[in-house]
Design a protein around this motif. Structure first.
Motif, PDB file in Angstrom:
ATOM      1  N   ALA A  65      44.696 -45.451 -65.406  1.00 45.44           N
ATOM      2  CA  ALA A  65      45.888 -46.207 -66.216  1.00 45.44           C
ATOM      3  C   ALA A  65      45.515 -47.590 -66.522  1.00 45.44           C
ATOM      4  O   ALA A  65      45.225 -48.536 -65.689  1.00 45.44           O
ATOM      5  N   ALA A  66      45.981 -47.913 -67.631  1.00 45.66           N
ATOM      6  CA  ALA A  66      45.951 -49.344 -68.171  1.00 45.66           C
ATOM      7  C   ALA A  66      47.117 -49.759 -68.984  1.00 45.66           C
ATOM      8  O   ALA A  66      47.606 -49.247 -69.706  1.00 45.66           O
ATOM      9  N   ASP A  67      47.413 -51.218 -68.422  1.00 44.81           N
ATOM     10  CA  ASP A  67      48.395 -51.699 -69.233  1.00 44.81           C
ATOM     11  C   ASP A  67      47.684 -52.318 -70.634  1.00 44.81           C
ATOM     12  O   ASP A  67      47.024 -53.260 -70.426  1.00 44.81           O
ATOM     13  N   LEU A  68      47.995 -51.803 -71.914  1.00 43.16           N
ATOM     14  CA  LEU A  68      47.334 -52.290 -72.843  1.00 43.16           C
ATOM     15  C   LEU A  68      47.615 -53.746 -73.360  1.00 43.16           C
ATOM     16  O   LEU A  68      46.961 -54.490 -74.055  1.00 43.16           O
ATOM     17  N   GLU A  99      48.286 -46.846 -71.272  1.00 40.83           N
ATOM     18  CA  GLU A  99      47.503 -45.531 -71.452  1.00 40.83           C
ATOM     19  C   GLU A  99      47.022 -44.876 -70.113  1.00 40.83           C
ATOM     20  O   GLU A  99      46.445 -45.576 -69.254  1.00 40.83           O
ATOM     21  N   VAL A 100      47.081 -43.695 -70.286  1.00 42.01           N
ATOM     22  CA  VAL A 100      46.845 -43.009 -68.933  1.00 42.01           C
ATOM     23  C   VAL A 100      45.628 -42.196 -69.406  1.00 42.01           C
ATOM     24  O   VAL A 100      45.696 -41.376 -70.441  1.00 42.01           O
ATOM     25  N   THR A 101      44.412 -42.067 -68.896  1.00 42.48           N
ATOM     26  CA  THR A 101      43.029 -41.386 -69.306  1.00 42.48           C
ATOM     27  C   THR A 101      42.934 -40.371 -68.085  1.00 42.48           C
ATOM     28  O   THR A 101      42.782 -40.635 -66.967  1.00 42.48           O
ATOM     29  N   PHE A 102      42.688 -39.179 -68.277  1.00 39.99           N
ATOM     30  CA  PHE A 102      42.314 -38.020 -67.523  1.00 39.99           C
ATOM     31  C   PHE A 102      40.805 -37.607 -67.931  1.00 39.99           C
ATOM     32  O   PHE A 102      40.395 -37.314 -69.008  1.00 39.99           O
ATOM     33  N   GLU A 103      39.957 -37.723 -66.856  1.00 38.80           N
ATOM     34  CA  GLU A 103      38.745 -37.273 -67.019  1.00 38.80           C
ATOM     35  C   GLU A 103      38.082 -36.234 -66.096  1.00 38.80           C
ATOM     36  O   GLU A 103      38.197 -36.505 -65.036  1.00 38.80           O
ATOM     37  N   LEU A 104      37.902 -35.113 -66.668  1.00 37.25           N
ATOM     38  CA  LEU A 104      37.747 -33.966 -65.664  1.00 37.25           C
ATOM     39  C   LEU A 104      36.012 -33.656 -65.982  1.00 37.25           C
ATOM     40  O   LEU A 104      35.634 -33.245 -67.191  1.00 37.25           O
ATOM     41  N   SER A 105      35.380 -33.712 -64.822  1.00 36.93           N
ATOM     42  CA  SER A 105      33.991 -33.299 -64.958  1.00 36.93           C
ATOM     43  C   SER A 105      33.598 -31.930 -64.933  1.00 36.93           C
ATOM     44  O   SER A 105      34.534 -30.994 -64.761  1.00 36.93           O
ATOM     45  N   SER A 139      44.227 -52.665 -65.162  1.00 38.16           N
ATOM     46  CA  SER A 139      43.942 -51.284 -64.984  1.00 38.16           C
ATOM     47  C   SER A 139      43.832 -51.001 -63.765  1.00 38.16           C
ATOM     48  O   SER A 139      43.289 -51.758 -62.782  1.00 38.16           O
ATOM     49  N   GLU A 140      43.843 -49.640 -63.559  1.00 43.33           N
ATOM     50  CA  GLU A 140      43.786 -49.256 -62.160  1.00 43.33           C
ATOM     51  C   GLU A 140      43.233 -47.845 -62.165  1.00 43.33           C
ATOM     52  O   GLU A 140      43.727 -47.147 -62.824  1.00 43.33           O
ATOM     53  N   ALA A 141      42.231 -47.709 -61.278  1.00 46.99           N
ATOM     54  CA  ALA A 141      41.786 -46.433 -61.156  1.00 46.99           C
ATOM     55  C   ALA A 141      42.599 -45.519 -60.132  1.00 46.99           C
ATOM     56  O   ALA A 141      43.488 -46.037 -59.361  1.00 46.99           O
ATOM     57  N   VAL A 142      42.336 -43.989 -60.247  1.00 52.67           N
ATOM     58  CA  VAL A 142      43.311 -43.305 -59.372  1.00 52.67           C
ATOM     59  C   VAL A 142      43.205 -43.600 -57.756  1.00 52.67           C
ATOM     60  O   VAL A 142      41.975 -43.799 -57.237  1.00 52.67           O
ATOM     61  N   LEU A 162      50.277 -48.943 -60.922  1.00 51.96           N
ATOM     62  CA  LEU A 162      50.034 -50.161 -61.768  1.00 51.96           C
ATOM     63  C   LEU A 162      51.188 -51.269 -61.447  1.00 51.96           C
ATOM     64  O   LEU A 162      52.160 -50.996 -61.461  1.00 51.96           O
ATOM     65  N   ARG A 163      50.559 -52.366 -60.916  1.00 49.21           N
ATOM     66  CA  ARG A 163      51.455 -53.466 -60.462  1.00 49.21           C
ATOM     67  C   ARG A 163      51.529 -54.696 -61.437  1.00 49.21           C
ATOM     68  O   ARG A 163      50.616 -54.676 -62.129  1.00 49.21           O
ATOM     69  N   ASN A 164      52.473 -55.591 -61.134  1.00 50.00           N
ATOM     70  CA  ASN A 164      52.349 -56.655 -61.967  1.00 50.00           C
ATOM     71  C   ASN A 164      52.585 -56.666 -63.437  1.00 50.00           C
ATOM     72  O   ASN A 164      51.870 -57.415 -64.135  1.00 50.00           O
ATOM     73  N   LEU A 165      53.408 -55.729 -63.879  1.00 47.97           N
ATOM     74  CA  LEU A 165      53.746 -55.383 -64.897  1.00 47.97           C
ATOM     75  C   LEU A 165      54.525 -56.832 -65.680  1.00 47.97           C
ATOM     76  O   LEU A 165      55.292 -57.164 -64.948  1.00 47.97           O
ATOM     77  N   GLN A 166      54.483 -57.108 -67.241  1.00 48.17           N
ATOM     78  CA  GLN A 166      54.957 -58.421 -67.242  1.00 48.17           C
ATOM     79  C   GLN A 166      55.854 -58.050 -68.418  1.00 48.17           C
ATOM     80  O   GLN A 166      56.658 -58.970 -68.979  1.00 48.17           O
ATOM     81  N   GLY A 167      56.043 -57.003 -68.923  1.00 48.67           N
ATOM     82  CA  GLY A 167      56.961 -56.805 -70.288  1.00 48.67           C
ATOM     83  C   GLY A 167      58.236 -56.853 -69.890  1.00 48.67           C
ATOM     84  O   GLY A 167      58.829 -56.256 -68.865  1.00 48.67           O
TER      85      GLY A 167
END
Length: 604
Positions: free
Chosen positions: A488-491, A473-479, A496-499, A459-464
């Motif tokens: 991963a998403a900057d809330l 927020e990191v989301t794992f989805e296993l089929s 956001s960026e996919a893997v 994830l780039r360009n974080l601003q905080g």
């Protein structure tokens, strides 16, 4: 007629392809005549022509430097010094790294991606199926070890694509075996699949109830299989070579291949007999024109063989104990134990399994074919969408995110049911951080270094300005196939960026496209050659059918009756249909008649 859909067991030592015909799963014979295809690939030394299976094994006798085998152990793995060191103890051929970190093998002076080696084997099985059905075959279900990670599964899919196959599903090998056993035997209860193949060992506990296959726990050892048991015999044989020749033999590829073949043969013979004699000639340095060659004459008893493999056998039981603990079951509460993989024919393995679980394991299913048959059953279910069986699998390994201090935070635990989605909040490691690299790990340790890194999400360009101002927020989805997607998403900003699995090896796009075209050209050329051979075989089959018809006619005269008359009519009808198909060039009809005639002639 519905398009054929096949099931494939892409094994370390042998591979097999199967289909469901007339409601029954059947192994499709290879064009060479066997039911299994050795997972061996070679390139001829002068022309570079590929050979697969038995032909590759024959090539290895004279040119071991032109042949590779057991490459399934390296598919989807990242090339590392540790992997290279481990491989040297198992296989004699050289491994090298590709541009993207994938594993490649040296063969006949060429560097070949391991993924392409698997594609060659899959391509051969595809040709076998097409010869069997007399028409193109594209869709398949492929089995993989339960402990295969995301990279290994994706690489298997990549190999299928290169081979011209559409892998509609990947299914875990133990689950496939249980599927074959359950549907064919009408079994209900808890089943344990003990899968000891050529390169990997898997144990899976399933609860089977009214067509629902629910995995309770799974585990295994990815570096334990028949190859390791063979190696114990090879080491013992090498120790008996004369001191003056031992180092020469150890360095010589031809000699080591002789020891490997002798070890495999001895292991098979000790399954049936208490003792086997081993006689080898021509051991030494073949690079010097046969200078200083020696021989070896010895005997190996079953008792001593069992002593040699005792440490490996104990590792099998350790895995069983771990899986039973994770399933929260007593070993003796398992209703049946299903043996899968050729190594399970070894008497010691069967005794140990019987003692551990308190019951004799089932031997009703051919251990070499169960996985392919199960894959075919599942492929047929998917094609028909019948819903006769529901597979509820689990995660083979825990999945985590790397955190500060070289540790990991687990998002998905081992043996969680799939499909599964898990989310968790993380924060940057320092204030004002503009980039976050979120590392993904697989394994059971709390330490990053003791797990396998699967990749990263960047994830780039974080601003905080403050760590707490930047919740990620990191989301794992296993089929249900074990394919992992990570997001991963900057809330705060919505970024956001996919893997991007930068650590996962893969083939560069242009190279993959080239390999697809190369495989297609090979398949077309091979199909033309096969067509002529198939026609010749079919003509001979019709001649045998004529003889059968005459015998049935004679029998009907001597013992007249409706059944005898129907048998004559049936054979004659098949022969007429076969000749008409041959005349019109209808390959599919010829193949269908051939299958029916072969069944009649074999009495099945």
């Amino acid at each position: 007629m519905r398009e054929p859909v096949i099931g494939i067991d892409l094994g370390t030592t042998n591979s097999a392809v199967a289909s469901v015909e007339e409601g029954r799963p059947r192994v499709i014979p290879s064009r060479a005549g066997g039911r299994l295809t050795p997972s061996v690939v070679g390139l001829t030394p002068k022309t570079g022509e590929r050979v697969v299976g038995g032909k590759a094994q024959a090539l290895a006798e004279e040119h071991p430097e032109c042949v590779v085998w057991a490459t399934k152990r390296f598919i989807g793995r990242r090339f590392t010094p540790e992997l290279l060191q481990a491989a040297k103890a198992v296989v004699p051929y050289q491994l090298v790294g590709g541009n993207t970190g994938d594993v490649r093998v040296k063969m006949a002076g060429r560097t070949v991606p391991v993924t392409q080696v698997s594609a060659m084997i899959l391509g051969e099985l595809k040709l076998d199926a097409e010869a069997h059905f007399g028409r193109p075959v594209n869709k398949c279900v492929i089995t993989v070890p339960a402990n295969f990670d995301d990279g290994q599964r994706q690489a298997t899919r990549e190999a299928a694509t290169i081979a011209g196959l559409d892998a509609i599903r990947l299914i875990n090998e133990p689950t496939a075996a249980a599927l074959a056993y359950g549907l064919s035997r009408g079994f209900q209860g808890h089943a344990l699949v003990f899968d000891l193949g050529g390169g990997t060992f898997d144990v899976t506990v399933l609860e089977i109830t009214d067509g629902v296959y629910e995995v309770k726990a799974t585990g295994g050892d990815p570096a334990l299989g028949g190859e390791d048991f063979d190696l114990k015999i090879v080491e013992w044989l090498l120790a008996q070579v004369e001191d003056s020749h031992r180092e020469l033999v150890h360095r010589d590829a031809v000699s080591m291949r002789k020891l490997k073949v002798a070890a495999e043969q001895a292991k098979r013979e000790l399954t049936e007999y208490e003792e086997t004699l081993i006689s080898l000639a021509g051991l030494g340095d073949h690079t010097q024109g046969g200078w200083k060659l020696t021989g070896l004459e010895t005997a190996l008893t079953r008792d001593f063989f069992e002593q040699l493999i005792a440490p490996l056998s104990k590792r099998c039981l350790d895995v069983c104990a771990s899986v039973m603990q994770e399933a929260r079951m007593d070993p003796r509460s398992v209703d049946t134990v299903l043996l899968v993989g050729g190594m399970t024919r070894v008497p010691l393995i069967r005794r140990l399994v019987a003692d551990f679980f308190g019951k004799a394991p089932s031997t009703d299913v051919n251990p070499d074919e169960a996985v392919a048959l199960g894959a075919a059953i599942h492929a047929d279910e998917l094609a028909r969408q019948s819903g006769a069986a529901l597979l509820l699998d689990v995660v083979g390994n825990s999945l985590s995110v790397g955190v500060l201090g070289g540790r990991v935070r687990r998002l998905i635990n081992k043996n969680s049911s799939v499909p599964v989605v898990a989310k968790e909040l993380f924060y940057p490691g320092s204030h004002g951080q503009t980039e976050a690299r979120i590392s993904i790990y697989q394994g059971e340790s709390d330490l990053q270094d003791e797990n396998r890194k699967l990749g990263e999400v960047v994830l780039r360009n974080l601003q905080g300005t403050s760590r707490t101002d930047t919740p990620l927020e990191v989301t794992f989805e296993l089929s249900n196939e074990g394919i992992l997607s990570v997001r991963a998403a900057d809330l705060k900003t919505g970024l956001s960026e996919a893997v991007r699995l930068e650590a996962r090896p893969h083939l560069p796009g242009q190279e993959a496209e080239r390999l697809v075209k190369e495989q297609a050209a090979y398949a077309q050329k091979q199909a033309r050659e096969d067509a002529q051979k198939t026609e010749d075989k079919f003509r001979k089959l019709l001649e045998r059918g004529d003889k059968l018809a005459k015998l049935l006619q004679q029998s009907a005269k001597e013992n007249p009756g409706e059944q005898a008359e129907a048998a004559v009519t049936n054979v004659q009808s098949l022969l007429d249909s076969g000749r008409a198909a041959l005349e019109s060039g209808d390959a599919e009809q010829c193949a269908q008649v051939a299958r029916q005639l072969n069944q009649l002639l074999s009495g099945r």
